[in-house]
Motif scaffolding. Structure first.
Motif, PDB file in Angstrom:
ATOM      1  N   GLU A   7       2.025  -0.565  -1.001  1.00 59.39           N
ATOM      2  CA  GLU A   7       1.557  -0.960  -2.377  1.00 59.39           C
ATOM      3  C   GLU A   7       0.017  -1.373  -2.056  1.00 59.39           C
ATOM      4  N   ILE A   8      -0.346  -2.235  -0.990  1.00 61.25           N
ATOM      5  CA  ILE A   8      -1.804  -2.609  -0.966  1.00 61.25           C
ATOM      6  C   ILE A   8      -2.416  -1.595  -0.446  1.00 61.25           C
ATOM      7  N   GLU A   9      -2.069  -0.667   0.671  1.00 58.97           N
ATOM      8  CA  GLU A   9      -3.017   0.362   1.173  1.00 58.97           C
ATOM      9  C   GLU A   9      -2.997   1.658  -0.043  1.00 58.97           C
ATOM     10  N   ASN A  10      -2.367   1.520  -0.685  1.00 59.29           N
ATOM     11  CA  ASN A  10      -2.280   2.691  -1.807  1.00 59.29           C
ATOM     12  C   ASN A  10      -3.317   2.610  -2.592  1.00 59.29           C
ATOM     13  N   VAL A  11      -3.962   1.316  -2.828  1.00 55.05           N
ATOM     14  CA  VAL A  11      -5.256   0.987  -3.690  1.00 55.05           C
ATOM     15  C   VAL A  11      -6.427   0.536  -2.573  1.00 55.05           C
ATOM     16  N   GLY A  12      -6.229   1.164  -1.433  1.00 52.11           N
ATOM     17  CA  GLY A  12      -7.434   0.791  -0.368  1.00 52.11           C
ATOM     18  C   GLY A  12      -7.634  -0.523   0.149  1.00 52.11           C
ATOM     19  N   GLY A  13      -6.534  -1.556  -0.239  1.00 52.68           N
ATOM     20  CA  GLY A  13      -6.782  -2.764   0.151  1.00 52.68           C
ATOM     21  C   GLY A  13      -6.129  -2.978   1.599  1.00 52.68           C
ATOM     22  N   HIS A  14      -6.325  -4.516   2.103  1.00 54.27           N
ATOM     23  CA  HIS A  14      -5.588  -4.596   3.308  1.00 54.27           C
ATOM     24  C   HIS A  14      -4.798  -5.946   3.189  1.00 54.27           C
ATOM     25  N   LEU A  15      -3.885  -6.112   4.175  1.00 55.54           N
ATOM     26  CA  LEU A  15      -3.117  -7.400   3.919  1.00 55.54           C
ATOM     27  C   LEU A  15      -2.815  -8.109   5.321  1.00 55.54           C
TER      28      LEU A  15
END
Length: 405
Positions: free
Chosen positions: A54-62
């Protein structure tokens, strides 16, 4: 806590807990770090893949980390995805499944991580250093724990740790970037509704003792740490200590780098550092050297430490101040650094310390203050930790004797 940066397109948001390995039960050393891993392994509404996807689908990282005094979970996303990031973080923190199957797999992963640390001498030497400086105390125990303890930690130990420590009294939500304070407050009020109740957990008082740890290993280098009792993160002399560390071993122009590496060629790596905690601290010097150079290296380092307070120059003080001020101000360009400052400072000081205040405190440190701080720190009993082929390393008493003015 928020730090609005309207000129950027991203936001870093996280949850900072003022608990870490110092706050573990002695029989469960490593549980704080295991909990950190397991919060990524699923909730009732998201499995481990969904949390990352879900985070990587929007280009983010956790990401997350555990230290001796805090545990942090944070995400960096585009500004329009703040709600998604906070929703995932809130779900992880409040609704971890601690699935038995996932726990068994993650135990093995962390045991591999412990083994990797043991095989990395310039990493594990720091754990031995703290165990020697604070023997028999929670502060001296490794963040990763031990393979025996981690391998047998039950699910109930993780649940008890979260229910007793992941409470609002130990918690800061912080965000920095293209975000408003009202956005974060509204999202936090809506999303963080299932936290357990409880009081802030107090760590046991640390008692610095110093001493020696040596371990013969068949290595190409000797890894050394020579340290002293440092200052807590609320000590009035903290800024003088930061400048002391910088001019002693904080860069290529520092005394240790110039004398030990540039002039004598005794090391590839040498630096000093000040690690401040809530109630104590350590000030130390790390060096990695060939076994044939150990006999020359240690006396040179001790001499630099011994003579520092008596030979400071105004040029050195000005250079150290400029380095620290530049580092502080350059860090303001990163949303993650700014969020980290918000969360960590709120836990440590109960407030955010503006950069202008930090710069003013650095400007107020003069040569006399640094010299007095050096006298204070280097008067404490030394802690010596060494790994590698140690034939050339003189005795602890001899090293301690070299530090006496």
């Amino acid at each position: 806590m928020t730090d609005t940066m309207p000129h950027v397109e991203t936001v870093t948001v996280g949850v900072w807990f003022g608990v870490g390995s110092r706050h573990e039960p002695l029989a469960a050393n490593g549980v704080a770090h295991v909990v950190e891993h397991m919060l990524f392994k699923g909730t009732p509404t998201r499995d481990a893949f969904a949390i990352s996807a879900e985070i990587e689908n929007v280009g983010g990282h956790l990401n997350a980390y555990t230290s001796r005094e805090q545990t942090t979970y944070y995400a960096k996303v585009l500004k329009e995805d703040l709600g998604l990031a906070m929703g995932i973080l809130a779900d992880m923190v409040q609704h971890p499944l601690f699935d038995e199957g996932e726990l068994e797999k993650e135990r093995q992963v962390i045991i591999q991580e412990i083994g990797q640390a043991e095989d990395t001498p310039d990493d594990i030497v720091y754990d031995h250093f703290l165990a020697t400086a604070f023997p028999g105390q929670r502060l001296g125990r490794p963040v990763l724990g031990t393979a025996d303890i981690v391998g047998s930690l039950p699910r109930t130990a993780l649940m008890d740790y979260v229910h007793g420590r992941y409470v609002p009294a130990n918690m800061v939500v912080a965000a920095a970037g293209n975000v408003t304070h009202e956005q974060v407050v509204e999202l936090a009020a809506r999303l963080f509704t299932d936290l357990p109740t409880g009081e802030a957990i107090q760590a046991e008082q640390a008692l610095y003792q110093g001493g020696e740890f040596r371990e013969e290993r068949d290595l190409e280098q000797v890894h050394l740490l020579l340290g002293f009792q440092g200052l807590s993160n609320t000590d009035p002399d903290l800024y003088a200590t930061l400048m002391l560390s910088t001019l002693l071993g904080g860069g290529m122009s520092s005394r240790l780098f110039q004398e030990v590496r540039e002039k004598r060629g005794l090391v590839y790596s040498i630096h000093s550092f000040n690690w401040s905690m809530a109630d104590t601290g350590v000030f130390a010097i790390y060096a990695g050297t060939g076994p044939e150079s150990t006999g020359e290296l240690v006396p040179v380092v001790c001499e630099e430490v011994r003579r520092l307070a008596r030979s400071l120059t105004q040029d050195e003080v000005s250079r150290a101040r400029a380095q620290l001020k530049a580092s502080q101000l350059m860090g303001l360009e990163s949303t993650t650094n700014r969020a980290e400052q918000l969360g960590s400072q709120m836990l440590s000081h109960g407030r955010y310390i503006p950069p202008a205040e930090t710069v003013a405190r650095l400007d107020a440190v003069d040569l006399d203050a640094i010299a007095a701080c050096a006298d204070r720190i280097f008067a404490s009993k030394p802690t010596l930790t060494a790994l590698g082929p140690l034939e050339g390393l003189e005795s602890y008493d001899d090293v301690a004797g070299r530090l006496v003015a």
